[in-house]
Motif scaffolding. Sequence first.
Motif, PDB file in Angstrom:
ATOM      1  N   ASN A 155      13.111 -18.256 -35.293  1.00  0.00           N
ATOM      2  CA  ASN A 155      14.059 -17.879 -33.795  1.00  0.00           C
ATOM      3  C   ASN A 155      13.524 -16.890 -33.245  1.00  0.00           C
ATOM      4  O   ASN A 155      13.309 -17.531 -31.973  1.00  0.00           O
ATOM      5  CB  ASN A 155      14.956 -16.623 -34.985  1.00  0.00           C
ATOM      6  CG  ASN A 155      15.511 -17.176 -35.615  1.00  0.00           C
ATOM      7  OD1 ASN A 155      16.387 -18.656 -35.897  1.00  0.00           O
ATOM      8  ND2 ASN A 155      16.176 -15.837 -37.253  1.00  0.00           N
ATOM      9  N   ARG A 156      11.800 -17.664 -32.895  1.00  0.00           N
ATOM     10  CA  ARG A 156      10.879 -16.684 -32.233  1.00  0.00           C
ATOM     11  C   ARG A 156       9.837 -17.676 -31.940  1.00  0.00           C
ATOM     12  O   ARG A 156       9.346 -17.166 -31.290  1.00  0.00           O
ATOM     13  CB  ARG A 156      10.515 -15.755 -32.170  1.00  0.00           C
ATOM     14  CG  ARG A 156      11.523 -14.516 -33.126  1.00  0.00           C
ATOM     15  CD  ARG A 156      11.023 -13.287 -32.782  1.00  0.00           C
ATOM     16  NE  ARG A 156      10.185 -12.172 -33.094  1.00  0.00           N
ATOM     17  CZ  ARG A 156       9.892 -11.400 -34.511  1.00  0.00           C
ATOM     18  NH1 ARG A 156      11.259 -11.072 -34.939  1.00  0.00           N
ATOM     19  NH2 ARG A 156       8.523 -11.198 -34.525  1.00  0.00           N
ATOM     20  N   ARG A 157      10.337 -19.289 -31.732  1.00  0.00           N
ATOM     21  CA  ARG A 157       9.643 -20.107 -31.457  1.00  0.00           C
ATOM     22  C   ARG A 157       9.253 -20.015 -29.608  1.00  0.00           C
ATOM     23  O   ARG A 157       7.929 -20.705 -29.407  1.00  0.00           O
ATOM     24  CB  ARG A 157       9.663 -21.606 -31.714  1.00  0.00           C
ATOM     25  CG  ARG A 157       9.066 -22.251 -31.981  1.00  0.00           C
ATOM     26  CD  ARG A 157       9.614 -23.680 -32.617  1.00  0.00           C
ATOM     27  NE  ARG A 157      10.685 -23.840 -31.655  1.00  0.00           N
ATOM     28  CZ  ARG A 157      11.991 -24.487 -31.587  1.00  0.00           C
ATOM     29  NH1 ARG A 157      12.316 -24.240 -34.130  1.00  0.00           N
ATOM     30  NH2 ARG A 157      12.743 -24.957 -31.023  1.00  0.00           N
ATOM     31  N   ILE A 158       9.829 -20.297 -28.712  1.00  0.00           N
ATOM     32  CA  ILE A 158       9.968 -19.573 -27.337  1.00  0.00           C
ATOM     33  C   ILE A 158       9.249 -18.838 -27.688  1.00  0.00           C
ATOM     34  O   ILE A 158       8.201 -18.749 -26.714  1.00  0.00           O
ATOM     35  CB  ILE A 158      11.680 -19.644 -27.160  1.00  0.00           C
ATOM     36  CG1 ILE A 158      12.733 -20.926 -27.618  1.00  0.00           C
ATOM     37  CG2 ILE A 158      11.666 -19.847 -25.569  1.00  0.00           C
ATOM     38  CD1 ILE A 158      14.340 -20.630 -27.338  1.00  0.00           C
ATOM     39  N   GLU A 159       9.934 -17.653 -28.360  1.00  0.00           N
ATOM     40  CA  GLU A 159       8.673 -16.449 -27.611  1.00  0.00           C
ATOM     41  C   GLU A 159       7.286 -16.509 -27.983  1.00  0.00           C
ATOM     42  O   GLU A 159       6.261 -15.967 -27.110  1.00  0.00           O
ATOM     43  CB  GLU A 159       9.081 -15.087 -28.121  1.00  0.00           C
ATOM     44  CG  GLU A 159       9.228 -13.770 -28.001  1.00  0.00           C
ATOM     45  CD  GLU A 159       9.574 -12.974 -28.823  1.00  0.00           C
ATOM     46  OE1 GLU A 159       9.404 -11.435 -29.229  1.00  0.00           O
ATOM     47  OE2 GLU A 159      11.024 -13.687 -28.846  1.00  0.00           O
ATOM     48  N   ILE A 160       6.912 -17.465 -29.117  1.00  0.00           N
ATOM     49  CA  ILE A 160       5.818 -17.654 -29.254  1.00  0.00           C
ATOM     50  C   ILE A 160       4.443 -18.542 -28.263  1.00  0.00           C
ATOM     51  O   ILE A 160       3.304 -17.740 -28.041  1.00  0.00           O
ATOM     52  CB  ILE A 160       5.585 -18.097 -30.955  1.00  0.00           C
ATOM     53  CG1 ILE A 160       6.223 -16.789 -31.962  1.00  0.00           C
ATOM     54  CG2 ILE A 160       4.277 -18.794 -31.195  1.00  0.00           C
ATOM     55  CD1 ILE A 160       6.048 -17.198 -33.434  1.00  0.00           C
ATOM     56  N   ASN A 161       5.449 -19.330 -28.255  1.00  0.00           N
ATOM     57  CA  ASN A 161       5.542 -20.539 -27.386  1.00  0.00           C
ATOM     58  C   ASN A 161       4.470 -19.817 -26.234  1.00  0.00           C
ATOM     59  O   ASN A 161       3.890 -19.565 -25.450  1.00  0.00           O
ATOM     60  CB  ASN A 161       6.063 -21.373 -26.776  1.00  0.00           C
ATOM     61  CG  ASN A 161       5.853 -22.542 -26.069  1.00  0.00           C
ATOM     62  OD1 ASN A 161       6.097 -22.639 -24.435  1.00  0.00           O
ATOM     63  ND2 ASN A 161       4.761 -23.039 -26.599  1.00  0.00           N
ATOM     64  N   ILE A 162       5.627 -18.818 -25.005  1.00  0.00           N
ATOM     65  CA  ILE A 162       5.368 -18.172 -24.386  1.00  0.00           C
ATOM     66  C   ILE A 162       3.856 -17.163 -24.593  1.00  0.00           C
ATOM     67  O   ILE A 162       2.756 -17.198 -23.618  1.00  0.00           O
ATOM     68  CB  ILE A 162       6.714 -16.970 -23.593  1.00  0.00           C
ATOM     69  CG1 ILE A 162       7.839 -18.430 -23.177  1.00  0.00           C
ATOM     70  CG2 ILE A 162       6.089 -16.852 -22.508  1.00  0.00           C
ATOM     71  CD1 ILE A 162       8.786 -17.570 -22.766  1.00  0.00           C
ATOM     72  N   MET A 163       3.768 -16.593 -25.299  1.00  0.00           N
ATOM     73  CA  MET A 163       3.579 -15.272 -25.344  1.00  0.00           C
ATOM     74  C   MET A 163       1.855 -16.364 -25.791  1.00  0.00           C
ATOM     75  O   MET A 163       0.869 -15.876 -24.783  1.00  0.00           O
ATOM     76  CB  MET A 163       3.137 -15.019 -27.202  1.00  0.00           C
ATOM     77  CG  MET A 163       4.132 -14.832 -27.951  1.00  0.00           C
ATOM     78  SD  MET A 163       4.413 -13.508 -29.332  1.00  0.00           S
ATOM     79  CE  MET A 163       3.948 -11.370 -29.144  1.00  0.00           C
ATOM     80  N   LYS A 164       1.518 -17.836 -25.973  1.00  0.00           N
ATOM     81  CA  LYS A 164       0.484 -18.916 -26.094  1.00  0.00           C
ATOM     82  C   LYS A 164      -0.321 -18.905 -24.876  1.00  0.00           C
ATOM     83  O   LYS A 164      -0.764 -18.786 -24.564  1.00  0.00           O
ATOM     84  CB  LYS A 164       0.682 -19.403 -26.821  1.00  0.00           C
ATOM     85  CG  LYS A 164       1.089 -19.586 -28.386  1.00  0.00           C
ATOM     86  CD  LYS A 164      -0.487 -18.737 -29.266  1.00  0.00           C
ATOM     87  CE  LYS A 164      -1.358 -20.247 -29.188  1.00  0.00           C
ATOM     88  NZ  LYS A 164      -2.497 -20.024 -30.328  1.00  0.00           N
ATOM     89  N   TYR A 165       0.885 -19.322 -23.983  1.00  0.00           N
ATOM     90  CA  TYR A 165       0.597 -19.153 -22.555  1.00  0.00           C
ATOM     91  C   TYR A 165       0.284 -18.588 -21.683  1.00  0.00           C
ATOM     92  O   TYR A 165      -0.612 -18.468 -21.062  1.00  0.00           O
ATOM     93  CB  TYR A 165       1.869 -19.743 -21.996  1.00  0.00           C
ATOM     94  CG  TYR A 165       1.795 -21.219 -22.268  1.00  0.00           C
ATOM     95  CD1 TYR A 165       1.401 -21.988 -21.711  1.00  0.00           C
ATOM     96  CD2 TYR A 165       3.900 -21.988 -23.055  1.00  0.00           C
ATOM     97  CE1 TYR A 165       1.282 -23.686 -22.103  1.00  0.00           C
ATOM     98  CE2 TYR A 165       4.188 -22.963 -23.421  1.00  0.00           C
ATOM     99  CZ  TYR A 165       2.508 -24.181 -22.888  1.00  0.00           C
ATOM    100  OH  TYR A 165       2.684 -25.466 -23.333  1.00  0.00           O
ATOM    101  N   VAL A 166       1.078 -17.444 -21.623  1.00  0.00           N
ATOM    102  CA  VAL A 166       0.347 -16.065 -21.478  1.00  0.00           C
ATOM    103  C   VAL A 166      -0.995 -15.451 -21.645  1.00  0.00           C
ATOM    104  O   VAL A 166      -1.571 -15.011 -21.412  1.00  0.00           O
ATOM    105  CB  VAL A 166       0.731 -14.897 -21.277  1.00  0.00           C
ATOM    106  CG1 VAL A 166       2.059 -14.951 -20.429  1.00  0.00           C
ATOM    107  CG2 VAL A 166       2.561 -14.085 -22.355  1.00  0.00           C
TER     108      VAL A 166
END
Lengths: 300, 228
Positions: free
Chosen positions: A199-210
């Motif tokens: 459910n929070r994959r996008i969130e984790i993805n963005i976290m990784k990018y920033v």
Amino acid sequence: MRLSTIKYFIKEGFAGLKKNMLMTVASMIAVAACITIMSFSYCVVTNLQYMLNQMEDSIGIAVFLKGDLTSDEITRIQNQIKGLDHVLDASYVSPDDALDQLKDEWGAEEDIFVGLDGENNPLSHSFKIELEDITYQDQVLQELQNIDGIENMNYAKTETEVLLKASNAFRIVGILVMLILGVISVMIIVNTIKISVVNRRIEINIMKYVGATDWFIRWPFLIEGVIIGLVGALIPTLIGWPLYAKTVSLFYEYLPIIQNLAQFKASGDIYSVLLPLSLAFGVALGVIGSVTSIRKHLRV
Amino acid sequence: MIRLINVGKTYPNGSKGVENINLHIKKGEFVFIVGSSGSGKSTLIKLLLKELDPTEGTIIINKVKTTELSRKGIPYLRRNLGVVFQDFRLLPNKTVYENVAFAMRVIEAPSRIIRRNVPAVLALVGLGKKGKSYPNQLSGGEQQRTALARAIVNNPPILICDEPTGNLDPETAWGIMQLLDDINKRGTTIVMATHARDIVDAMQKRVVTLKHGNIVKDVEKGGYSDEA
């Protein structure tokens, strides 16, 4: 770590639990089931052990000496026995003492011992041996056989063996069941947190990018796992404690004879060990569950 | 600022993403990476972000050889790189303010600094009054501005944009481009992959053209190449 970061982790952890309520509850039940079995095994094994210890005094080993020994030789044998590993004490029982004991035990019928006093006493010199722990009985018996001057030995073989076997069997079964349930709990927790992670994959993805570190991403999930583990461990402990106390009092009430044989361990004594043990075990289950479920998703 | 030396990427299935790329981007430059789909633009962007590792060659970003960087070092590399995607990638359950603050929280910026910088950046991208809105209450252009605010809030020296105007109508796209130009003028190096011909033609910046994974053209100030 900043206080605001810690607050953020805790907030996110609880948010994750709330979002997947159903799986959260399922995981808590899995942990609770695992801890219940663990607590049950612990209670049984500890009590068996505890009862064995109490029975040691009455069980012990009695050693009978050959008839023609001098008092020097008797003292030598006593010292030899006391010198053995795991022997707490070896107290001397003279033939006269032994006869008095017999008379006491036979009570009204002590007449049959008339004429056996003094010179005519057929009983041998003997020792009552007290062991550190009943589990050492076999080892001590073995070593006693190497001591000269001992004619024979008396020991409660069957009682000890039954109790020892029961205690060991319970321990093994308990550990096996715990292992299996532990794996199942971990699997359910892994699934709960996996859903939360997906459910929070996008969130984790963005976290990784920033530029979030892996640990920054992991913490909220770890907190989720710890809470699942803690709640899952607390429930069976809080129910189990009074339940144990009640069970023991029922035993004493309906089977009063059991009190003559041995006492149960007090609920406070059991749970002062079991409570921290359960909490630690629950937290470990939760942490293992969350760490394994998030690993794959961190590789972005 | 960015240097790629003989960089190649062959995917496990044997297909080549990019081949023998040599590229040097200086501090403060604005560079378009153009090419049709399948030309290697996305691979190149992913290599810069270290989402992929090249199979050959060396990549140096901000004096760091990223090809030799361990997994642990990636977050710190990415703190030097702002990223903007075609699909915005905003968190739907967080407000505009929270979406931007999130990028600062992740690198553990103090709350005081977050409270100071986020409104400033939102004002810069023209969303000063939209802080409390949720992404689904915003237009496409506003969503991309939010993403842009998130990308620059930590003040990265490099901004990498992957088709940032791809989902926007021409007018809105032009607004985003002006914003990028402003950010570039403040000293941020910008690398932007796109196939929007009109934008590239109008901006007159450096244009690197990719075809079949190779650089076929690199013009200092130019328009969209017909070779792409």
